[in-house]
Design an enzyme around this catalytic site. Structure first.
Site, PDB file in Angstrom:
ATOM      1  N   ARG A 181       0.794  -1.404   0.003  1.00  0.00           N
ATOM      2  CA  ARG A 181      -0.031  -0.003   0.004  1.00  0.00           C
ATOM      3  C   ARG A 181       0.908   1.282   0.064  1.00  0.00           C
ATOM      4  O   ARG A 181       0.476   2.345   0.793  1.00  0.00           O
ATOM      5  CB  ARG A 181      -1.032   0.148   1.135  1.00  0.00           C
ATOM      6  CG  ARG A 181      -1.976  -1.212   1.204  1.00  0.00           C
ATOM      7  CD  ARG A 181      -2.839  -1.279   0.115  1.00  0.00           C
ATOM      8  NE  ARG A 181      -3.845  -2.454   0.262  1.00  0.00           N
ATOM      9  CZ  ARG A 181      -3.518  -3.486  -0.623  1.00  0.00           C
ATOM     10  NH1 ARG A 181      -2.473  -3.516  -1.350  1.00  0.00           N
ATOM     11  NH2 ARG A 181      -4.341  -4.381  -0.256  1.00  0.00           N
ATOM     12  N   SER A 230     -11.006  -0.217   3.591  1.00  0.00           N
ATOM     13  CA  SER A 230     -10.118  -0.788   4.939  1.00  0.00           C
ATOM     14  C   SER A 230      -9.266   0.465   5.699  1.00  0.00           C
ATOM     15  O   SER A 230      -8.649   1.154   4.684  1.00  0.00           O
ATOM     16  CB  SER A 230      -9.101  -1.726   4.161  1.00  0.00           C
ATOM     17  OG  SER A 230      -9.869  -2.889   3.761  1.00  0.00           O
ATOM     18  N   GLU A 300      -4.438   2.884   6.636  1.00  0.00           N
ATOM     19  CA  GLU A 300      -4.174   2.698   5.428  1.00  0.00           C
ATOM     20  C   GLU A 300      -4.886   3.689   4.696  1.00  0.00           C
ATOM     21  O   GLU A 300      -4.727   4.169   3.577  1.00  0.00           O
ATOM     22  CB  GLU A 300      -4.856   1.367   4.809  1.00  0.00           C
ATOM     23  CG  GLU A 300      -4.803   0.874   3.283  1.00  0.00           C
ATOM     24  CD  GLU A 300      -5.390  -0.439   3.106  1.00  0.00           C
ATOM     25  OE1 GLU A 300      -6.003  -0.599   2.113  1.00  0.00           O
ATOM     26  OE2 GLU A 300      -5.142  -1.307   3.822  1.00  0.00           O
TER      27      GLU A 300
END
Length: 307
Positions: A181, A230, A300
């Protein structure tokens, strides 16, 4: 809950607008553009007419103000104080998808589901996972977006990027130094297109895999709510939702924000949350998880703007 974005009196544009064909808006409301439906205003928002229009605008801006690209706003908290500088919103001119053999070329504003569907229709496999990424190509190229066992770094060939000063460059995937990520794409750079490598497949099998991904998301995630996807990265060898659940945070609230009962790695705006409620709840979850398990969760979701 979104702050008032009304402009009092005339406001001088940050650049000369002569020759620009896109829309430049002062104090642009952003809450309606992000999934949480919260947050302040952008000092300026520019919606370019096409690639040349965007290049001209950023060239004139010359790197003097912060620049942030905004896609679907699915994995983002816009803080209540708004976003300084200029937000670039890529619209339909940047949402094209074309296929040449096994290479899928996409505009930075193309939605993940459109990319996966176009590839399916041409019998190109390997991009089915993009059906499960709620965002645009520009966003998940920057963040190495992924779902269901695959991520962008597995399929990206290269991307075209406009740097803050207006220079258009092509960056191979290796230059982005992808990790989980994360990429090293320069701050303020705008991804305007990307090319992905697929492989030959059967459209029916590809479609079935996309349907499986869609059903899995529907069954496990609070898709019908004001959420941001998320919230925390999965720590090595662990799942964030399990750590959050074990720390007793399922259903935890702060103001109008809540930890989802359905999937504990999702935060929800129950109706009247502020961005401060949502971010504050996330920090409380991080504190409780660390206290319970010793694991320090990393965000995230992007959190941008002024507190």
């Amino acid at each position: 809950m979104a702050p008032d974005c009304e402009v009092e009196g005339s406001v001088a544009a940050p650049v000369s607008i002569d020759g620009l064909r896109g829309k430049l808006t002062p104090q642009a409301p952003l809450a309606k553009l992000v999934w949480f439906k919260t947050g302040g205003c952008a000092d300026w928002m520019f919606e370019p007419e096409d690639l040349d229009d965007l290049r001209l605008f950023l060239e004139r801006l010359g790197g003097d103000l912060p620049v942030m690209a905004l896609g679907l706003g699915s994995n983002m908290i816009i803080r209540d104080g708004g976003v300084p500088g200029v937000v670039i919103k890529l619209g339909k001119p940047f949402a094209n998808v074309s296929i040449d053999g096994e290479v899928v070329s996409c505009g930075g504003g193309a939605h993940g589901i459109l990319v996966a569907s176009a590839a399916r229709d041409e019998g190109v496999a390997g991009l089915e996972f993009m059906r499960g990424i709620p965002g645009t190509v520009g966003g998940f190229v920057r963040m190495n977006g992924g779902a269901y066992g695959r991520e962008v770094s597995d399929v990206l060939i290269d991307c075209d990027v406009i740097l803050p000063g207006g220079e258009l460059v092509t960056l191979p995937a290796t230059d982005l130094e992808y990790t989980y990520r994360h990429s090293v794409l320069p701050e303020g750079a705008v991804v305007v297109s990307a090319r992905f490598q697929g492989h030959q497949g059967d459209p029916e099998e590809i479609g079935a895999e996309m349907d499986r991904i869609a059903e899995a998301r529907e069954n496990s995630q609070p898709l019908r709510t004001k959420t941001g996807g998320s919230t925390f990265k999965n720590p090595p060898g662990k799942k964030a939702w399990e750590l959050v659940d074990a720390a007793g945070c399922r259903g935890l609230t702060m103001g109008g924000a809540q930890v989802s009962e359905k999937h504990t790695n999702f935060l929800i705006n129950t109706g009247d949350a502020t961005s401060a409620d949502i971010e504050g709840l996330g920090e409380e979850v991080r504190r409780r998880v660390y206290e319970h398990s010793g694991v320090e969760l990393e965000w995230e979701i992007q959190r941008v703007g002024r507190p």
